[in-house]
Enzyme design. Structure first.
Site, PDB file in Angstrom:
ATOM      1  CG  ASP A 122       3.268  11.055  -2.966  1.00 14.78           C
ATOM      2  OD1 ASP A 122       3.167  11.067  -1.729  1.00 14.78           O
ATOM      3  OD2 ASP A 122       4.300  11.467  -3.544  1.00 14.78           O
ATOM      4  CE  LYS A 158       4.671   7.494  -2.353  1.00 18.25           C
ATOM      5  NZ  LYS A 158       3.894   8.050  -1.232  1.00 18.25           N
ATOM      6  CD  GLN A 188       3.253   4.646   2.218  1.00 18.43           C
ATOM      7  OE1 GLN A 188       3.748   5.545   1.543  1.00 18.43           O
ATOM      8  NE2 GLN A 188       2.186   4.838   2.957  1.00 18.43           N
ATOM      9  CB  THR A 239      -2.100  13.679   4.709  1.00 15.99           C
ATOM     10  OG1 THR A 239      -2.483  12.528   3.957  1.00 15.99           O
ATOM     11  CG2 THR A 239      -0.631  13.592   5.054  1.00 15.99           C
ATOM     12  CE  LYS A 263      -3.934   2.156   0.601  1.00 13.85           C
ATOM     13  NZ  LYS A 263      -3.691   2.763  -0.729  1.00 13.85           N
ATOM     14  CB  SER A 295      -5.502   4.922   2.136  1.00 14.73           C
ATOM     15  OG  SER A 295      -5.386   6.026   1.269  1.00 14.73           O
ATOM     16  CE  LYS A 355       4.388   7.545   5.706  1.00 13.13           C
ATOM     17  NZ  LYS A 355       4.234   8.648   4.775  1.00 13.13           N
TER      18      LYS A 355
END
Ligand code: NDP
Length: 446
Positions: A167, A127, A112, A210, A91, A378, A115
């Site tokens: 993004d 990504k 990511q 975000t 993801k 998400s 995170k």
């Protein structure tokens, strides 16, 4: 770094990934903070978890041909790095920007993984992106690019395999075009992308998530240290998705934002930024932030975005791009009395800047924790798609708030448990890593 094992591993990473400074920077920062984990957890060393952790599971690069409005054939390069799937499907967003190359996508994919782990939701890390520049392109050109990009990408992704999102340069318009092409090629209506339009499976509050999440996380960090946003002067760099909603939320929490920027320069408005004007310029019509001064005579525009950090402030929220605060800018922030830096963008601070924050006792909210609200929401969009229902804005926002609160608590606790109390960067890296590492160990050598 004192630990010989980690030093050797870092040398291998450097040799294996030449010409990718951003990826090396991200790996170095994480490995440096994992030294106490190596000492406490020889079982993870034994299982080769660290070596596997710094090597992506799969890296895909492909040609993206499309035809511009004048009939000329253009060629871009597409990327998807599927970094780690130990705790869930890959993801992570898709970045469309001329600076994109494999090293940028790898650094973002690596961050990511940690995170997504911190969100506590079942999501692995990945990504993607392309060196395509949506700026100055017509809607038709953007659509043809997105369709061509998805014509290759669709075979590598899926609702249970890999779920891309937005993004830099990829907003609702681009996600819509990509979703349409995926559905057409696969003949399947699934939640394969997040950040979708509300009419076709998107989640309320994803757009805001975000920026709002950054403020919720920062508020927790301030409260834990006896401070708050109330009455504070704040700088927010960028004027895109993250920046706009960070400004909105932080203003509602009682702070005054006096500056914002884009890649050309920054505006300073001592009266406080008029966010509706910025939204009209950037969100609705893709214009330049410079035009703000045409309707705000008290505001000043300065060419060059780096100068934003010379404005005196209490709190800085970098929300534009990687390495936007270097050691010099960090020193100016400190000199001007800034006591907190919390990151909306990914890796916006250079190692020298981070060193400056930590050695001067600033409260520092690292990106992988502070900006995790986007991917967390998400994750909530994926849940709603699977359940085939949609939650209200308030429900999603409440879940987001709780997630950010928990992320801060786990960063704080991990930092304390491993002897680095108050260092939330170390806490984020350790807490994020441990969950993935346990899963990797349990799943055997894969
Ligand atoms: P957008 O494309 O919406 O906005 C990016 C903003 O940053 C634009 O205002 C852009 O200006 C500006 N910018 C780009 N480069 C520079 C630069 N060198 N100096 C100053 N400003 C610059 O992207 P997002 O808001 O979505 O993303 C911003 C950051 O947040 C990125 O690091 C991204 O990875 C990160 N992030 C985003 C998430 C999301 O949910 N969207 C989630 C987690 C992290 P211009 O208009 O001139 O290009």
């Amino acid at each position: 770094m004192k630990n010989a094992y980690l030093n050797e591993l870092l040398e291998t990473v450097k040799k294996r990934n030449p010409g990718e400074p951003e990826f090396i920077q991200a790996v170095t920062e994480v490995l440096e903070t994992l030294e106490p984990v190596v000492e406490k957890r020889p079982d993870l060393v034994e299982a080769g978890v660290f070596e596997r952790f710094v090597e992506p599971e799969r890296q895909i690069m492909f040609r993206v041909p499309w035809v511009d409005d004048s009939g000329k054939v253009r060629v871009n390069r597409g990327f998807r790095v599927q970094f780690n799937s130990a705790i869930g499907p890959y993801k992570g967003g898709i970045r469309l920007h001329p600076s994109v190359y494999l090293g940028i996508i790898k650094f973002l994919g690596f961050e990511q993984v940690l995170k997504n782990s911190l969100t506590t939701l079942p999501m692995g890390g990945g990504k993607g992106g392309s060196d395509f520049d949506p700026k100055g392109k017509s809607d038709g050109e953007v659509m043809r690019f997105c369709q061509s990009f998805m014509t290759e990408l669709y075979r590598h992704i899926g609702a249970d395999t890999d779920v891309p999102a937005g993004d830099i340069g990829t907003g609702a318009r681009e996600v819509g075009f990509m979703f349409g092409q995926y559905k057409r090629l696969q003949n399947e209506y699934t939640g394969v992308l997040t950040g979708k339009g509300l009419q076709f499976g998107g989640s309320l509050a994803r757009t805001e998530a975000t920026g709002y999440g950054l403020c919720y996380f920062t508020d927790e960090m301030l409260k834990a240290n006896g401070k708050s946003f109330e009455g504070k002067t704040v700088l927010v760099s960028g004027s895109g998705n993250v920046a706009i909603y960070a400004v909105q939320k932080v203003t509602s929490m009682g702070a005054k934002v006096v500056a914002m920027s884009d890649s050309n320069g920054y505006i300073y408005d001592k009266n406080g930024i008029d966010l509706e004007c910025v939204r009209a310029l950037k969100e609705k019509s893709r214009r330049r932030i410079k035009e703000y001064i045409e309707t705000h005579p008290d505001a000043v525009y300065t060419e060059g975005s780096k100068g934003i950090w010379t404005i005196p402030c209490d709190i800085a929220l970098p929300c534009a791009t990687q390495n936007e605060i270097d050691g010099e800018s960090a020193a100016i922030l400190v000199k001007n009395g800034c006591f907190c830096v919390s990151e909306g963008a990914n890796m916006p601070s250079t190692p020298e800047a981070i060193e400056t924050y930590l050695s001067n006792g600033l409260l520092y909210g690292p990106a992988k924790a502070a900006n995790a609200g986007g991917v967390a929401t998400s994750g909530l969009e994926m849940s709603q798609n699977s359940l085939r229902l949609s939650w209200t804005f308030e429900e999603v926002d409440e879940r987001l708030k709780n997630i950010m609160k928990n992320i801060f608590a786990s960063c704080k606790k991990a930092a304390e448990d491993y002897g680095m109390a108050g260092n939330y960067m170390a806490g984020a890296n350790i807490a994020g890593f441990l969950k993935v590492a346990e899963a990797m160990k349990a799943q055997g050598v894969v």
